[in-house]
Design an enzyme around this catalytic site. Structure first.
Site, PDB file in Angstrom:
ATOM      1  CG  ASP A  61      -2.034   0.930   1.203  1.00  0.00           C
ATOM      2  OD1 ASP A  61      -2.043   1.775   0.299  1.00  0.00           O
ATOM      3  OD2 ASP A  61      -2.923   0.837   2.075  1.00  0.00           O
TER       4      ASP A  61
ATOM      5  CG  ASP B  86      -3.427   3.766  -2.970  1.00  0.00           C
ATOM      6  OD1 ASP B  86      -4.421   3.091  -3.275  1.00  0.00           O
ATOM      7  OD2 ASP B  86      -3.325   4.379  -1.903  1.00  0.00           O
ATOM      8  CD  GLU B  87      -5.595  -0.749  -1.028  1.00  0.00           C
ATOM      9  OE1 GLU B  87      -5.339  -1.581  -0.148  1.00  0.00           O
ATOM     10  OE2 GLU B  87      -6.471   0.119  -0.916  1.00  0.00           O
TER      11      GLU B  87
END
Length: 411
Positions: A14, A108-109
């Site tokens: 993350d 983003d993860e």
DNA sequence: TCTGGGGTCCTGCGGCTG
DNA sequence: TCTGCAGCCGCAGGACCC
């Protein structure tokens, strides 16, 4: 909780304060300052805040007006989605260099299943270290990684070690890790569910674990009750699924000020239908169902949907359906709307629907025209071609409905 | 305090069909 | 032909996540 990573083949990586970190990377003079990425108008929320801003109480999803009160000295930056998407693509490429078993959750993860990479690259903890180093080195931003034996625990672990951290939860210590956490840590517990659990006197994950499933199911529903009970015992069998396909594509927009003019609302539906159709075509999908979302000034949200006779990726078809749904919603002629949205669901691969589409000659004509527009937009930019109703000062066109500037062959 | 935009999943209800 | 039932599907709305 570090050490034994035996059996911990799932990683959750993350990015830390992703959008804000990218902005600071590109403007080093912002380092160490409270940077807040979000809408620049009066309406909107915080998309991402640097840790300096978080110390002052600014959180993502917080109304921007509140953030300005909490942090008047903050550096407020308009989001640059194209840049974040590009950075995200490179980050995902780093993950895929480790293992093909990558399941992105958002820009983003992602989850990674590294069981097939251990012999080549070393232990899961070692692999997590390599990922963190590669992203810092190549992208100039930091990420946190949780390592565990299942997705849900890995995700909790990455959240617990932020920012710039690494946390391994050994398989035999999962319950020690989970049970002291507040119920809100569980996936699926938001404000409403949290209130129900509080009413039952359940505050920690251990409390949920020791509550009979039947009680949880009675209070929360069959699926949610069973789901929470399993998570509270660290049971999460879901595999990492690379290349998961979208189930819907849509677009929505909040007006800068509430709108009660049906003509303005229809024009917005036209724009959103265009965006939705472009998304469908870009993903090689067609949709069976069109959903319109209307949010009134008092925040009441209404949705209306209609399943089409044949699936489509044509803006014109989506727009016609959206307008029909808007009309059928039966809103008072002076009802003030704060947001409208258009969504396409029931997605199928366009190739599978091609035979059916061939029967709708007129639709194919619109389709050809819109694909031509896609090609022009791809070369010269999205603003180069658009429906007449969306061209500034196109009063005439707007009055006579949203006729396109492009005429489909045979139309 | 005043709530974005992109999604997913679940539930309940009603209609249709065999 | 009518009725009851189960299963499926469409639809609307709510909750949740990032």
């Amino acid at each position: 909780m570090a050490g034994d990573d035996t059996g911990c083949h799932i990683l959750h990586a993350d990015m830390d304060a992703f959008y804000a970190s990218v902005e600071i990377r590109d403007r080093p003079e912002l380092a160490g300052l409270p940077v807040i990425v979000g809408a620049t108008g009066s309406r909107g929320v915080v998309l991402s805040a640097s840790y300096e801003a978080r110390v002052l109480g600014v959180r993502s999803a917080m109304p921007i007006t509140r953030a300005r009160r909490l942090c008047p000295q903050g550096i407020y930056v308009a989001p640059r989605h194209a840049v974040y998407a590009a950075v995200s693509a490179e980050v995902m490429a780093v993950f895929r260099s480790i293992t093909p078993e990558v399941e992105p959750l958002s820009l983003d993860e992602a989850f990674l299943d590294v069981s097939g990479s251990i012999r080549r690259l070393g232990s899961p903890a070692r692999i997590a270290g390599q990922i963190r180093a590669a992203i810092a080195d190549q992208q100039g931003i930091t990420c946190s990684v949780g390592v565990a034996n299942c997705k849900f625990v890995a995700k909790l672990a990455s959240a617990r070690c932020k920012p710039d951290g690494l946390l391994i939860v050994p398989a035999d210590r999962v319950l020690d890790f989970l049970h002291p956490l507040p119920v809100a840590a569980l996936w699926g517990v938001g404000e409403q569910t949290g209130q129900v659990l509080a009413r039952l006197g359940l505050r920690t994950v251990a409390d949920i674990a020791h509550t009979p499933v039947a009680v949880l199911q009675r209070e929360l529903g069959q699926a949610a009750g069973g789901h929470l009970s399993a998570l509270a015992w660290g049971r999460d069998e879901r595999p990492v699924i690379p290349g998961a396909v979208d189930k819907s594509i849509g677009a929505e927009e909040t007006f800068p000020v509430d709108v009660d003019d049906p003509e303005v609302i229809r024009r917005e539906l036209l724009r959103l239908s265009g965006r939705t159709a472009r998304g469908l075509r870009a993903g090689g999908s067609v949709a069976r169902t069109v959903v319109v979302k209307l949010r009134l000034a008092n925040f009441t949200t209404i949705t209306r949907s209609r399943t089409l006779p044949e699936p489509t990726d044509v803006a014109r078809k989506i727009y016609d359906t959206a307008c029909a749904l808007y009309a059928a919603a039966g809103l008072d002629s002076r009802a003030r709307l704060r947001l409208v949205g258009v969504r396409a669901t029931g997605l199928l691969p366009a190739s599978r629907a091609a035979t059916q589409l061939a029967f709708g000659e007129r639709q194919v004509s619109w389709r050809d025209a819109e694909q031509a527009v896609d090609r022009i937009a791809g070369r010269f930019g999205q603003d180069m071609v658009r429906p007449a109703a969306l061209v500034k000062g196109a009063g005439q066109a707007a009055e006579h409905g949203p006729a396109g500037t492009i005429r489909p062959p045979g139309a």
